[in-house]
Design an enzyme around this catalytic site. Structure first.
Site, PDB file in Angstrom:
ATOM      1  N   CYS A 197       0.827  -1.209   0.000  1.00  0.00           N
ATOM      2  CA  CYS A 197       0.000   0.000   0.000  1.00  0.00           C
ATOM      3  C   CYS A 197       0.861   1.259   0.000  1.00  0.00           C
ATOM      4  O   CYS A 197       0.483   2.288  -0.554  1.00  0.00           O
ATOM      5  CB  CYS A 197      -0.938  -0.001   1.203  1.00  0.00           C
ATOM      6  SG  CYS A 197      -2.262  -1.215   1.099  1.00  0.00           S
ATOM      7  N   CYS A 344      13.631   5.338  -4.036  1.00  0.00           N
ATOM      8  CA  CYS A 344      12.181   5.584  -4.079  1.00  0.00           C
ATOM      9  C   CYS A 344      11.789   5.999  -2.662  1.00  0.00           C
ATOM     10  O   CYS A 344      12.586   6.621  -1.959  1.00  0.00           O
ATOM     11  CB  CYS A 344      11.421   4.354  -4.560  1.00  0.00           C
ATOM     12  SG  CYS A 344      11.695   2.878  -3.559  1.00  0.00           S
TER      13      CYS A 344
END
Length: 387
Positions: A197, A344
């Protein structure tokens, strides 16, 4: 002590009146709730509604295991927490919230990571497990521990607009044992195929819907009221509002409790899910502090951010922005002669980018920033925005 010996104070009887007056629930159902011990694994998106409603319902003992702290990015969906708790351990913030909701319950905290070394000891004293985790190693760990301990496991998961709920390892009133997670998913998906998620996103209201359904199943397992989702797998699509229920059967080849089980103790679930690579396939990694040293010393390297543009706008390190989906099409923008550091948010997407580039183009000068930009913020630049 039998649930039939459970007594209620006048305050409790008034609090649970709307339960007790239900003909098919009554005082017996409430006694079973008060006598029950439920372990909630994870206090995030699914754990938030589960903990609130388990506490409100009057479950006597609630265990919470979570080693994370409250982050600003949690508040879009984790309604258990508020801005005042940012930076605090989730288990402690969760306990304050649910005991304020119901002071008649007992809450046990485990501010640690659930592992193969501690899972059996932590979970053995509970009657039901509610699995609200968001990664495959922990799901298989929770499943196997529940099977080895003989405890029902109420499972739920969420991703973007979709949710799933089922009840695993449940023995019904006739003594029939239902399927478990390994009957549904015998093997995990390849690493990186299914984003978490944190990387793929989730509609904030979805955990509230699915977490409430998960809690409903916990209550049904405890009280024996109604039919549980044992042997059935419920899915919900928030965009179309379609629900489906699939039947699941026990697999005789299930390695944890099939006809010829091969697993009789907890294993290395990181390795089982392919997250520990053989030595020749290990990514070259760099820590946040090592990256900072390179920056300070003027080490020649290229920094590439593979997040999405909106994430880059929230906070960035001045890297070249090349989103993961377009990484191969932008191979010409990646330097071949100096070190290239990819990052990231947490390290997963950048690792996937490196794998793709190494496999397809044979590059050998790529490094992954371990822990992503969040690790860099925590270890080097805490003044930057953490999301």
């Amino acid at each position: 002590m039998s649930y039939k010996d459970i007594k209620f104070s006048i305050q409790e009887l008034a609090r649970y009146d709307r339960h007790i007056i239900i003909p098919d629930f009554g005082i017996e159902g409430q006694q079973k709730l008060k006598a029950a011990k439920v372990m909630v694994v994870g206090s995030g998106g699914l754990g938030s509604p589960a903990l609130l409603y388990l506490a409100a319902a009057g479950v006597g003992t609630i265990g919470i295991i979570d080693f994370d702290v409250v982050d600003d990015s949690n508040l879009q969906r984790q309604v258990l927490f508020g801005v005042d708790e940012i930076g605090q351990p989730k288990v402690e913030a969760a306990k304050r919230r649910i005991t304020a909701l119901n002071p008649h319950i007992n809450v046990r905290l485990y501010n640690e990571k659930l592992t193969s070394q501690n899972a059996l000891e932590i979970l053995k004293d509970y009657d039901v497990i509610a699995d609200g985790t968001d990664n495959f190693p922990t799901r298989y760990l929770v499943n196997d521990a529940s099977v080895l301990l003989g405890i029902p496991n109420v499972y739920a998961s969420i991703f973007q607009f979709e949710g799933q709920v089922s009840v695993f390892n449940y023995r019904d009133a006739d003594g029939r044992l239902g399927p478990n997670y390994r009957d549904l998913y015998p093997t995990p998906p390849p690493p990186g195929l299914v984003p978490s998620c944190a990387e793929g996103g989730v509609l904030g209201v979805l955990p509230g819907i699915i977490g409430s359904l998960q809690t409903l199943e916990v209550i049904k397992v405890i009280t024996g009221v109604g039919d549980t989702l044992s042997g059935r797998f419920f899915t919900f699509d928030a965009l179309s509002f379609q629900t489906r229920i699939f039947n699941i059967r026990r697999n005789p080849e299930n390695p944890i409790n099939g006809d010829n089980p091969t697993i009789n103790s907890l294993i290395d679930y990181e390795e089982f899910c392919g997250l520990r690579k053989p030595p020749d396939r290990l990514l070259k990694e760099i820590s946040a502090k090592e990256l900072y040293d390179w920056q300070v010393k003027g080490e020649p390297f290229q920094l590439i951010d593979v997040r999405e543009p909106h994430e880059y706008e929230i906070v960035n390190l001045g890297a070249d922005l090349i989103p993961l989906a377009s990484i191969r099409e932008n191979i010409d923008k990646i330097d071949k002669d100096i070190k290239v550091v990819f990052h990231c948010k947490m390290g997963g997407r950048s690792a996937k980018a490196i794998r793709e580039l190494e496999d397809q183009f044979g590059l050998e000068n790529l490094y992954n920033l371990r822990g992503g930009i969040l690790a860099y913020i925590d270890e080097v630049k805490p003044e930057l925005t953490r999301y």
